[in-house]
Structures are given as C-alpha cells and as structure tokens.
Design an enzyme around this catalytic site. Structure first.
Site, PDB file in Angstrom:
ATOM      1  N   ARG A  47       0.863  -1.189   0.000  1.00 50.55           N
ATOM      2  CA  ARG A  47       0.000   0.000   0.000  1.00 50.55           C
ATOM      3  C   ARG A  47       0.896   1.235   0.000  1.00 50.55           C
ATOM      4  NH1 ARG A  47       2.351   1.983   3.694  1.00 50.55           N
ATOM      5  NH2 ARG A  47       0.848   3.658   3.610  1.00 50.55           N
ATOM      6  N   ALA A  49       0.748   5.142  -2.241  1.00 49.85           N
ATOM      7  CA  ALA A  49       0.560   5.440  -3.669  1.00 49.85           C
ATOM      8  C   ALA A  49       1.742   5.010  -4.556  1.00 49.85           C
ATOM      9  CB  ALA A  49       0.244   6.930  -3.830  1.00 49.85           C
ATOM     10  N   ASP A 236      -2.113  10.899  -2.217  1.00 48.15           N
ATOM     11  CA  ASP A 236      -2.532   9.851  -3.156  1.00 48.15           C
ATOM     12  C   ASP A 236      -2.925  10.420  -4.513  1.00 48.15           C
ATOM     13  OD1 ASP A 236      -2.968   8.593  -0.351  1.00 48.15           O
ATOM     14  OD2 ASP A 236      -2.832   6.958  -1.788  1.00 48.15           O
ATOM     15  N   LYS A 247      -4.672  10.040   3.129  1.00 47.28           N
ATOM     16  CA  LYS A 247      -5.323   9.191   4.133  1.00 47.28           C
ATOM     17  C   LYS A 247      -6.359   9.950   4.952  1.00 47.28           C
ATOM     18  CE  LYS A 247      -5.029   5.768   4.559  1.00 47.28           C
ATOM     19  NZ  LYS A 247      -6.054   4.915   3.894  1.00 47.28           N
TER      20      LYS A 247
HETATM   21  O1  MRU Z   1      -4.498   3.344   2.245  1.00 48.39           O
HETATM   22  P1  MRU Z   1      -3.027   3.535   2.120  1.00 48.39           P
HETATM   23  O2  MRU Z   1      -2.246   2.993   3.270  1.00 48.39           O
HETATM   24  O3  MRU Z   1      -2.511   3.054   0.790  1.00 48.39           O
HETATM   25  O4  MRU Z   1      -2.851   5.100   2.152  1.00 48.39           O
HETATM   26  C1  MRU Z   1      -1.567   5.650   2.024  1.00 48.39           C
HETATM   27  C2  MRU Z   1      -1.526   7.119   2.168  1.00 48.39           C
HETATM   28  O5  MRU Z   1      -2.529   7.778   2.348  1.00 48.39           O
HETATM   29  C3  MRU Z   1      -0.178   7.747   2.003  1.00 48.39           C
HETATM   30  O6  MRU Z   1      -0.080   8.905   2.766  1.00 48.39           O
HETATM   31  C4  MRU Z   1       0.021   8.101   0.519  1.00 48.39           C
HETATM   32  O7  MRU Z   1      -0.237   6.992  -0.289  1.00 48.39           O
HETATM   33  C5  MRU Z   1       1.367   8.596   0.268  1.00 48.39           C
HETATM   34  S1  MRU Z   1       2.564   7.317   0.365  1.00 48.39           S
HETATM   35  C6  MRU Z   1       4.102   7.909   0.018  1.00 48.39           C
END
Ligand code: MRU
Length: 345
Positions: A47, A49, A236, A247
């Site tokens: 997980r 992005a 994301d 998030k």
């Molecule tokens: O649901 P997730 O754990 O994939 O969410 C991740 C996030 O919200 C991160 O802050 C985002 O992907 C940036 S990762 C460098």
C-alpha cells in the site's frame, strides 16, 4: 541500517513484504501473476501510492508473460484488459493508473512480440529505481522545512514501505535528520488500518529516529499546546489546483494546523499530480469494507450488525497547504501555476 525495500523482483517472482502483518511479523509473499498482484494491492499487503504504482508496473509485466496473441493488436487488447483490472484495485491513488498507462505506452512501442516481456520487465524495474531516486531528491529539496530544535507530525505511512524505498513525507523527515538536525517527531496511529502505529513507528525505529506515537484525536491538543511545529504528509492524488487527497484524517490535521498557525506540508512525486482534474472535488474516494472499522484483526470492536462508514481518504483544499514538495521543486500557491511548471520540468 539495511534499507527498507518492500518490493523485490527476484528471478521472475515478485516478492512483497506483507504490510498487513507488520510490525509483529516480517513475512514476504511471493506473487507469480498479475491477478495475485492485483489482489495484494486491493487487500493492502502492499500500500501507499508510489508502492502500488511500482507493483502495478510489475503486474503489467507479469500479464505480458501470459498473454497469448497472434499479433500486436490482439496483444495490446488483451494487455489493456489486464491493465484495467489492475487499475481497478484501488481508485484514489493516481500512481496506479499512471504506472499502468506508462507500461501500456511502452508495450505499444514494441513491434516484435518476442521482445515484449523483457522490455516490459525492464520498464517496471526502471519505474522502481526512479521512485527511489525521486524520493531521495524530494528529501533533499524538502529537508530545510523541518527546523533544528522544532517538531514535526506525520500521518499514515508515507515512508519506505509506501514507496520503492526512502519514502516521501518520512523521506523528508529522514533527510533532515541525516543532515544533522535534531527535532521531535510525532506520528498518528491512523485509524482504522493503523498504518501510523504499525508501519511508520516501525520505520522510525529502524531508522533510529526517536518518534512518539499519538492517537489521531490527540493532534489538536498537542498543536494548541505548541508542541507541533509543522505537519508533513504524503498524497494519493493532487488535483491541478493543489487540492490533495490523502489518508482519512489528513484534512482534519490541516484545518487544525491552520487554526493553530502551523505550516502544513505535502511531499509527493509528480506521478501523484493529476493535472486532468481541476479540483479535489473530482477525486474518487475509495470506500473500504466496514469490517476494517468494526473489527481489529478479525475480532469485533463494535456491536454485531452495526453500520460503519469507511472512507479511506479525504481531500485537503489547497488553501490549507503551505507547500508541496516534488522531485522538481517545492511548489507554493498559486498551485495551478507551480504544479504545472513542476510537472513539465
Ligand atoms: O491506504 P493507504 O495505506 O494506501 O494510504 C496511504 C496514504 O494515504 C499515504 O499517505 C500516501 O499513499 C502517500 S505514500 C508515500
């Protein structure tokens, strides 16, 4: 310290550090086809992005291994169909679509089907290597945002685990720390999936950076007490005007930061910027299963049968964001201009 690299291509097999099991167990899962890779993205074994972008690129390379076609046109039709399935695994992080589309474009340019699998694998490896280099560059460009003797709060996990290596928001914190600055680090637990408690706190321990874990709802009080000097998160998807999906809970932190006169920063690669969207209102927000809210590791934490809503992301309007760190520079308002410039650099 060994670098944390959650994604490894090893002799035809994609190896993922299972992020649903950390920090209690460090288990590597082995992925041999694009359907399994798609499931691993959807189930959040991988997980973040950029990390799901890299995984998606390998998924397309694996799909190319199994596609049977008599000519380029048929091959492209089948690979595009597989790409659509991979893209659908999670809708908010644009890096997933970005990676699939980049892979399909490369496939389009390969006239000889005998060279297809090797070319696509090389492209996926390039995407992975580039991601680490981009994160190190963002760290370097953003490190001065975190002042000596100050304090920083981060949310969710925007570290090495969410990328190929090094991380985005955590990468900025790490780069500042490695430049010799000393400051306090706080990270939220990040309900309901606990990416902060399970993953970010673990990463800070691995890095040897002291950090303090707080429940999400403690952030406001700490800000009011003057204990948080700045906030930095990942993203994301960032719309052309700077509105940023990240998030769930990020918006609340940004509003609290503004109210308390604290700068709120975002760190994200250009592959997270979606210039096709005018504002954050157009970003699709993923709804996750309600069991992630009503249960913890399979055990109920709420009455049986209760309704729960589980939006995985929220959108922070650009007016709350002091700066967006990208690999092509630190963008500031007006984002419509600064992001466009960074994206075309
Ligand atoms: O649901 P997730 O754990 O994939 O969410 C991740 C996030 O919200 C991160 O802050 C985002 O992907 C940036 S990762 C460098």
């Amino acid at each position: 310290m060994a670098e944390i690299r959650p994604i490894l291509w090893d002799n035809g097999v994609l190896k993922l550090l299972d992020q649903t099991r950390l920090p209690l167990e460090q288990i590597t899962i082995e992925i041999r086809d694009y359907r399994a890779a798609t499931n691993a993205i959807r189930d959040m074994q991988v997980r973040g992005a950029p990390a799901i972008g890299v995984t998606a690129a390998y998924a397309v390379a694996m799909a190319a291994r199994e596609v049977q076609a008599v000519d380029q046109a048929e091959f492209m039709a089948r690979l595009t169909a597989a790409g659509a399935q991979i893209e659908a695994a999670r809708p908010t992080a644009v890096n997933l679509r970005w990676a699939v589309q980049r892979m399909l474009q490369v496939a389009e340019s390969v006239p000889d089907l005998n060279h297809m699998a090797d070319t696509l694998l090389a492209e996926a490896q390039r995407i992975q290597e580039e991601d680490e280099a981009i994160n190190r560059r963002m760290g370097d460009l953003g490190k001065d945002l975190i002042p000596e003797g100050g304090s920083v709060l981060t949310h969710c996990n925007a570290g090495a685990l969410a990328t190929a290596a090094f991380g985005t928001a955590v990468g900025v914190i790490r780069a500042s720390w490695e430049a010799g600055r000393r400051f306090e680090v706080f990270n939220t637990e990040t309900r309901p999936f606990l990416q902060g408690a399970r993953l970010t706190a673990w990463e800070f321990q691995q890095l040897g950076i002291p950090s303090t874990l707080i429940v999400d709802s403690a952030a406001g009080m700490l800000m009011r007490q003057g204990r948080i000097g700045c906030v930095i998160t990942g993203a994301d998807r960032i719309a052309a005007n700077g509105d940023t999906a990240n998030k769930i809970g990020t918006y609340s932190l940004a509003v609290l930061a503004k109210e308390n006169g604290i700068p709120f920063y975002v760190a994200a690669p250009i592959s997270t910027v979606d210039l096709s969207l005018a504002s954050g209102d157009e970003i699709q927000i993923e709804e996750r299963p309600s069991e992630e809210v009503t249960h913890f590791q399979g055990k109920p934490t709420a009455p049986v049968g209760v309704e729960a809503l589980n939006p995985a992301f929220d959108v922070t309007p650009q007016r709350y964001i002091e700066a967006i760190v990208t690999e092509n520079g630190v963008c500031r308002s007006p984002y419509l201009e600064s992001l466009k410039l960074a994206a075309s650099a």
